[in-house]
Enzyme design. Structure first.
Site, mmCIF file in Angstrom:
data_model
loop_
_atom_site.group_PDB
_atom_site.id
_atom_site.type_symbol
_atom_site.label_atom_id
_atom_site.label_comp_id
_atom_site.label_asym_id
_atom_site.label_seq_id
_atom_site.Cartn_x
_atom_site.Cartn_y
_atom_site.Cartn_z
ATOM 1 N N ASP A 1 -4.233 2.173 -1.627
ATOM 2 C CA ASP A 1 -3.573 3.393 -2.086
ATOM 3 C C ASP A 1 -4.525 4.578 -1.936
ATOM 4 O OD1 ASP A 1 -1.569 1.558 -2.941
ATOM 5 O OD2 ASP A 1 -2.710 1.233 -4.776
ATOM 6 N N SER B 1 -3.496 -3.778 -3.012
ATOM 7 C CA SER B 1 -2.843 -2.543 -2.602
ATOM 8 C C SER B 1 -3.862 -1.533 -2.086
ATOM 9 C CB SER B 1 -2.079 -1.949 -3.791
ATOM 10 O OG SER B 1 -1.135 -0.998 -3.374
ATOM 11 N N SER C 1 0.828 -1.204 0.000
ATOM 12 C CA SER C 1 0.000 0.000 0.000
ATOM 13 C C SER C 1 0.861 1.251 0.000
ATOM 14 C CB SER C 1 -0.906 0.027 1.237
ATOM 15 O OG SER C 1 -1.727 -1.112 1.303
#
Length: 356
Positions: free
Chosen positions: A275, A273, A235
């Protein structure tokens, strides 16, 4: 001591950085850390203060932008609905979000006796990445006193790399963590600043790019038997600050350009991920108690916004590279190892020049 990517002769983009090439080049913005580094404990807290006053009383215009939503942030719903931030922004590890949020609420209650009594409650903003490869994340070692240390440590000068929330983070199979960069924007004879701070914890080593150079493939060659082949499941948190006068809609447009900086370093933004971008402007404030029915806010001429887009892309890319460059080799829980990019950077640059 070389801790920035520019210290190695690598210049990202065409716009000039601010004096410190960090988010605190934006006037009033402060950053502080509390680092927990003891054997298998590799974690901490990083605090970003949009200004040094009372944020609950004097809010800043803000947005939250989700690039990929595999994350556990708090506070983004209200940011999106009301367009303001009213607390410091805290970064930590995934399983410590609860403790950190509770500590931030306590901190805000001390500053504002009216919260929950004569006015509404408060919206704590806490963002996270999973540092469990290096850190004993199940131990949930971050406590209220560590949040207090990070908040009291806040200033214009701060460390990058394996510090604060970045102590146990990994990026492109290397040691990641805290990184920052800034850009100056000249408009109508005025100079504005846009700064980015990242908590980097993402990417496959084989995908890593340095100014288009296949640095990840070079690392594979250098490490050989030790080469790291892992899926992209990490991340990154972007905190974007500026003193440009912007509306929330313009902030949203600008925040999306953090993705450009991310992909320039090689990421394809994987399924696992988390983000997230939190962006704010210090130029437009919203008072908690407003007497006027109509208030005035300034905004940028849309025809001039490309400079802010470019500044965001450049500062985001450089902040990620700075997080890698500043982070030193770390051994964490169960002997897990992450090498610092600085151990390889001279060799990567030399090899790249020999290919030209």
């Amino acid at each position: 001591m070389r801790s920035k990517i520019r210290d190695y002769g690598v210049v990202i983009g065409s716009l000039r950085p601010g004096a410190g090439n960090r988010i605190t080049d934006v006037p009033g913005v402060q950053v502080g850390h509390c680092t927990l580094d003891d054997g298998p404990i590799k974690t901490g807290v990083t605090a970003i203060l949009p200004h040094g006053g009372n944020l609950f009383q004097d809010k800043v215009l803000a947005v939250a932008h989700v690039i990929n939503g595999f994350g556990k942030t708090t506070g983004t719903i209200q940011i999106e609905e009301l367009g303001t931030i009213e607390t410091p922004i805290l970064l930590t590890n995934t399983l410590s979000v609860g403790q950190v949020s509770d500590a931030l609420i306590a901190y805000m209650l001390e500053q504002n006796a009216e919260i929950g009594v004569t006015t509404g409650t408060v919206n704590p903003v806490v963002c996270e990445c999973n540092d469990g490869y290096l850190n004993d994340i199940r131990g949930r070692h971050v406590q209220e006193q560590h949040v207090r240390v990070a908040l009291s440590d806040a200033g214009s000068d701060f460390a990058e790399g394996a510090v604060g929330a970045g102590t146990g983070m990994s990026c492109y199979g290397l040691k990641g963590g805290i990184g920052s960069a800034s850009r100056l924007i000249e408009l109508d004879g005025n100079v504005y600043t846009l700064g980015v701070l990242v908590l980097s914890n993402f990417g496959r080593q084989q995908d890593f790019l340095l100014q288009g150079i296949p640095a990840g493939a070079m690392l594979d060659e250098m490490q050989r038997a030790e080469a790291i082949d892992e899926p992209d499941k990490g991340s990154i948190i972007f905190i974007l600050a500026t003193d440009l006068p912007l509306s929330e809609r313009q902030l949203k447009r600008i925040s999306k350009r953090c993705t450009v900086g991310m992909t320039r370093t090689g990421s394809f933004i994987g399924n696992g991920s988390g983000d997230v971008v939190i962006a704010f402007t210090t130029a437009n404030r919203v008072q908690h108690e407003q007497s006027a029915a109509v208030i005035s806010l300034q905004m940028l001429n849309e025809n001039e916004i490309d400079l802010a887009f470019r500044a965001t892309a450049e500062a985001s890319e450089e902040a990620i590279l700075n997080s890698l460059t500043a982070a030193k080799t770390t051994i964490g829980r169960e002997g897990h190892l992450r090498k610092g990019l600085s151990e390889y950077l001279d060799a990567i640059i030399k090899q790249a020049k020999s290919r030209d």
